[in-house]
Each structure stands twice: as structure tokens, then as C-alpha cells.
Design an enzyme around this catalytic site. Structure first.
Site, PDB file in Angstrom:
ATOM      1  N   THR A 191       0.719  -1.342  -0.161  1.00  0.00           N
ATOM      2  CA  THR A 191       0.082   0.186   0.068  1.00  0.00           C
ATOM      3  C   THR A 191       0.926   1.314  -0.207  1.00  0.00           C
ATOM      4  OG1 THR A 191      -1.546  -1.090   1.209  1.00  0.00           O
ATOM      5  CG2 THR A 191      -1.615   1.369   1.443  1.00  0.00           C
ATOM      6  N   ARG A 219     -14.757  -6.774   0.097  1.00  0.00           N
ATOM      7  CA  ARG A 219     -14.058  -6.365   1.369  1.00  0.00           C
ATOM      8  C   ARG A 219     -13.543  -4.897   1.110  1.00  0.00           C
ATOM      9  NH1 ARG A 219      -8.607  -4.907   2.486  1.00  0.00           N
ATOM     10  NH2 ARG A 219      -8.308  -5.447   4.709  1.00  0.00           N
ATOM     11  N   ASP A 222      -9.018  -0.395   5.484  1.00  0.00           N
ATOM     12  CA  ASP A 222      -9.068   1.063   6.107  1.00  0.00           C
ATOM     13  C   ASP A 222      -8.489   2.139   5.109  1.00  0.00           C
ATOM     14  OD1 ASP A 222      -6.413  -0.307   6.084  1.00  0.00           O
ATOM     15  OD2 ASP A 222      -5.573   1.225   6.914  1.00  0.00           O
ATOM     16  N   GLY A 243      -1.224  -1.723   6.484  1.00  0.00           N
ATOM     17  CA  GLY A 243      -1.149  -2.910   7.482  1.00  0.00           C
ATOM     18  C   GLY A 243      -2.492  -3.427   7.373  1.00  0.00           C
TER      19      GLY A 243
HETATM   20  N1  ASP Z   1      -4.272  -1.330   4.707  1.00  0.00           N
HETATM   21  C1  ASP Z   1      -4.672  -2.067   3.440  1.00  0.00           C
HETATM   22  C2  ASP Z   1      -5.916  -2.936   3.644  1.00  0.00           C
HETATM   23  O1  ASP Z   1      -6.153  -3.615   4.572  1.00  0.00           O
HETATM   24  C3  ASP Z   1      -3.654  -3.182   2.989  1.00  0.00           C
HETATM   25  C4  ASP Z   1      -1.776  -2.615   3.568  1.00  0.00           C
HETATM   26  O2  ASP Z   1      -1.863  -1.429   4.070  1.00  0.00           O
HETATM   27  O3  ASP Z   1      -1.224  -3.375   3.358  1.00  0.00           O
HETATM   28  O4  ASP Z   1      -6.655  -2.857   2.596  1.00  0.00           O
END
Ligand code: ASP
Length: 326
Positions: A191, A219, A222, A243
Site C-alpha cells: 500500500t 471487502r 482501512d 497494514g
Molecule cells: N491497509 C490495507 C488494507 O487492509 C493493506 C495494506 O496496507 O497493506 O486494505
């Protein structure tokens, strides 16, 4: 006539020119996750660091030219979205059904204006669509086909879903499907996010992602949720997260950092550390970047690595990947 010219020159001297001399800071991330040092060769590390550097250098150039934090957040994130290295734009991870579905959000600290899109399959640069939602709609978040229709109406570039394909991300999905294993933090690394203090004293935060490999049923994580993956307030800081999104949503992660600064007088570094502790207590994984209204930066994570970097008007600069690097 003469008076008028003098008036405008005075205006320029008082308001516009000094702004360019003020401090600025840019912080970026390209995802946090399990990154074994011995599994990433030198060439690969260099490729990531070069791309992070390219994004930071562009951001600095634009800020020096007097561009606003919002303009720069969008353009810096575009560099990362267009790179197949990251899980955002080109290079996004695959859903369970074999599509790429993208989320992004942006927030301005001066006005608390914000925009987001979720679950789009055809917007080349999702952060641009988030910005259009913020500036040219009466809403904060649009999703799916509606978000695509809005992006088209705003004249943004749409692409077929196949544009986002990369062999690496496709293989990652196939592996998960074959072994029917759980998603690991590694499957969603990449991300991207950017937070900026510009030379006018304004903060802005943006985040763009493909979400998590093998995600099902529409889905949404965040990243497009204001207060969870992205937040900015000139009173406190600008925040972008990366995350395991479900934990970030439950913690109201980005907004919580701002609240700790506002109500408990914590520094940006202390607030980010505290929030990562809360994440660890829930067994969640990930990282966060933030900048405050004075240009203090924070880059915290509880994984073995986070692609990250910052540059400040003072000349300070850092680009790093693993947790024992700085
Ligand atoms: N936060 C992102 C999500 O859950 C994924 C990531 O940041 O790696 O969609």
C-alpha cells in the site's frame, strides 16, 4: 494605477513570497509487512529505494515551486501507483475472484475536507478520483461502479482491469488458492501513502491500495476510510497507514493519533508509537507515517519492514526498508 501596483506588490511580499521560504516535510510509505532481509536481494532493495527516492524528489521539487500539499500528495502517490512494485494502481493485489479492486483516500488539514473511493476496478490512479470526490462532489466516499462513473465524468483516465495485472501478484493469489492458506501479512505489502507539510503551513494525507490478496465479498480495508487509514488536521498532524486494515478500522487508527496529540499533548512520534502498541496488543500488524504542523516526522511499524522515506526543508533525508535500518 501606481497605487494599485504598489498594493499588489505589498500583498505579494507579505503573503505569497514568505510562504515559499517556510519549512516543508514529505513522508512516504510503500507498505509494511514481513520482509526477510535474506530474501530480498540487493538489486531488489535498490529498485524499491530508487522509486521511493524518485517520489520524494518530485515532491520536494513541487513544494519548492510553491505547490500545495494536496497537489503534491496526489503527484507523489501517482509515481508509486504507476510503479508495479507497490500494491496500488499498477501492481495491485488480486481479489479471490481474480480482479483488482482499488481503494484510496485523501484529507486536507486546513479545511478537514476529505474524499475517498472504494472497490473500483478501472480508475488508473485512484488517488486522483479521491481528490475529485473531495473537491467536486458533495460526498466523502464513493464506491464501485458509481465511483467509476463519477471518475469518468470528471475526465479521469479509466483502464481495463487487465492494466493492473502483474505476474507476481497473480502468482501470489494462485499460491493462496492452491494451498488454501490464510492470508499472511506478506501478501498485502505495498500500500502507498504520503503525508505533507507544505510551505504555507498546511497538512495533507493520502493513501492508495489494492487491499489484501484473496479479499472476498467486496471487502474494503482501512485505506479509503477517513479516520482509519488516513487523517489530517492542521491542529495536529497528517497520517497515512498501512497494514492489516481490519485492525486499523477497529482502532480508528489515524484519527486516534491526532486525538492523542490534541487531547493529551503527545508529540507526533509518541502518539504514533502508542497507537502501534495498541495495534500490537490486538495482534494486528502494520505501520504508519505522520508529520505534524512543525515538520516533525514519524515512521513507526511493528513488522520486520516498511518501505519508507522522508525529506525535509532542513536537508534531512532518509530512505529505508527494514526495521534495523535508519
Ligand atoms: N491497509 C490495507 C488494507 O487492509 C493493506 C495494506 O496496507 O497493506 O486494505
Amino acid at each position: 494605477m501606481k497605487k494599485r501596483i504598489l498594493f499588489f506588490v505589498a500583498l505579494l511580499l507579505v503573503f505569497i513570497l514568505p510562504a515559499h521560504g517556510k519549512e516543508y516535510a514529505i513522508v512516504i510509505h510503500g507498505g509494511a509487512g514481513v520482509m526477510a532481509k535474506d530474501k530480498m536481494n540487493e538489486e531488489s532493495r535498490l529498485r524499491y529505494k530508487e522509486k521511493l527516492n524518485e517520489a520524494l524528489m518530485l515532491g520536494e521539487k513541487l513544494l519548492k515551486e510553491g505547490k500545495s500539499a494536496t497537489d503534491v500528495v496526489v503527484q507523489v502517490i501517482n509515481v508509486l501507483e504507476d510503479s508495479p512494485l507497490f500494491n496500488a494502481g499498477k501492481g495491485a493485489v488480486f481479489t479471490h475472484d481474480g480482479f483488482n479492486e482499488l481503494d484510496a483516500s485523501i484529507m486536507e488539514g486546513k479545511t478537514l475536507n476529505a474524499g475517498a473511493i472504494a472497490g473500483v476496478r478501472d480508475v488508473k490512479n485512484p488517488i486522483n478520483a479521491a481528490r475529485e470526490v473531495m473537491q467536486n462532489s458533495e460526498h466523502v466516499m464513493l464506491s464501485g461502479e458509481g465511483a467509476s462513473a463519477f471518475a469518468r465524468q470528471q475526465g479521469l483516465e479509466l483502464v481495463p482491469n487487465s492494466y493492473f495485472y502483474t505476474e507476481r501478484r497473480y502468482k501470489s493469489l494462485q499460491q493462496i488458492l492452491k494451498h488454501e492458506r490464510q492470508n499472511t501479512p506478506n501478501d498485502k505489502t505495498g500500500t502507498v501513502g504520503c503525508v505533507i507539510l507544505d510551505s504555507y503551513g498546511n497538512l495533507c494525507a493520502g493513501t492508495s491500495t489494492g487491499g489484501m490478496t484473496n479479499k472476498k465479498y467486496g471487502r474494503i480495508g482501512d485505506s479509503p476510510i477517513i479516520g482509519a487509514g488516513t487523517y489530517a488536521n492542521n491542529k495536529t498532524c497528517a497520517v497515512s497507514c498501512t497494514g492489516h486494515g481490519e485492525y486499523y478500522i477497529r482502532l480508528g487508527f489515524a484519527r486516534d493519533i491526532s486525538a492523542m496529540m490534541e487531547y493529551q499533548n503527545l508529540s507526533v512520534g509518541e502518539a504514533c508509537k502508542k497507537e502501534i502498541e495498541k495495534l500490537s496488543e490486538l495482534n494486528g500488524t502494520g505501520g504508519v507515517i505522520a508529520v505534524d504542523a512543525y515538520g516533525n516526522v514519524a515512521m513507526e511499524f511493528n513488522t520486520s519492514g516498511m518501505f519508507r522515506g522522508f525529506i525535509k526543508s532542513s536537508g534531512e533525508k532518509e530512505i529505508a526498508i527494514f526495521n534495523d535500518e535508519n
